[in-house]
Design a protein around this motif. Sequence first.
Motif, mmCIF file in Angstrom:
data_model
loop_
_atom_site.group_PDB
_atom_site.id
_atom_site.type_symbol
_atom_site.label_atom_id
_atom_site.label_comp_id
_atom_site.label_asym_id
_atom_site.label_seq_id
_atom_site.Cartn_x
_atom_site.Cartn_y
_atom_site.Cartn_z
ATOM 1 N N ARG A 171 -16.685 45.311 44.260
ATOM 2 C CA ARG A 171 -17.700 45.290 45.317
ATOM 3 C C ARG A 171 -17.326 46.306 46.385
ATOM 4 O O ARG A 171 -16.156 46.538 46.636
ATOM 5 C CB ARG A 171 -17.702 43.884 45.927
ATOM 6 C CG ARG A 171 -18.780 43.594 46.887
ATOM 7 C CD ARG A 171 -18.800 42.097 47.249
ATOM 8 N NE ARG A 171 -19.418 41.333 46.181
ATOM 9 C CZ ARG A 171 -18.837 40.331 45.522
ATOM 10 N NH1 ARG A 171 -17.620 39.957 45.824
ATOM 11 N NH2 ARG A 171 -19.478 39.688 44.587
ATOM 12 N N LYS A 172 -18.324 46.922 46.989
ATOM 13 C CA LYS A 172 -18.091 47.805 48.132
ATOM 14 C C LYS A 172 -19.068 47.431 49.235
ATOM 15 O O LYS A 172 -20.259 47.304 48.992
ATOM 16 C CB LYS A 172 -18.292 49.276 47.780
ATOM 17 C CG LYS A 172 -18.079 50.138 49.034
ATOM 18 C CD LYS A 172 -18.378 51.586 48.878
ATOM 19 C CE LYS A 172 -18.100 52.247 50.226
ATOM 20 N NZ LYS A 172 -18.598 53.552 50.371
ATOM 21 N N TYR A 173 -18.535 47.286 50.438
ATOM 22 C CA TYR A 173 -19.351 47.071 51.622
ATOM 23 C C TYR A 173 -19.353 48.382 52.403
ATOM 24 O O TYR A 173 -18.289 48.899 52.747
ATOM 25 C CB TYR A 173 -18.771 45.959 52.504
ATOM 26 C CG TYR A 173 -18.764 44.618 51.836
ATOM 27 C CD1 TYR A 173 -19.849 43.766 51.958
ATOM 28 C CD2 TYR A 173 -17.677 44.207 51.069
ATOM 29 C CE1 TYR A 173 -19.854 42.529 51.335
ATOM 30 C CE2 TYR A 173 -17.676 42.973 50.435
ATOM 31 C CZ TYR A 173 -18.766 42.139 50.576
ATOM 32 O OH TYR A 173 -18.768 40.924 49.944
#
Length: 108
Positions: free
Chosen positions: A43-45
């Motif tokens: 995941r990347k924010y």
Amino acid sequence: MSESIPVVAVVTFPAPPPRSPAETRTLLEQAGPEYTRIPGLRRKYFMMGEGEAGGVYEWDSRERADAFSNDEWYATMTESYGARPTVRIYDSPAIADGNAGRLEIYLP
């Protein structure tokens, strides 16, 4: 810690000039899909703040996090934003997922 423990990388760099929400959305739609194909990236924010931008990356291992932020990546980021990004990597021995209603613990 064990190699099977996920890690979180927090990347920050000087913020680019302000953009409208529509311009930001277009940039995210263009750049965002490439992150869905990076091995080991869960995941990347994307982050934007006063004078600073960056991302929080959740990786399945420290090795993959380290492999991503290699010399070529640092050079590209430095050229794009005018300064070398700061990268801090942390072990994440547990993840609480509010959407799924579960706690995952990665310790023996």
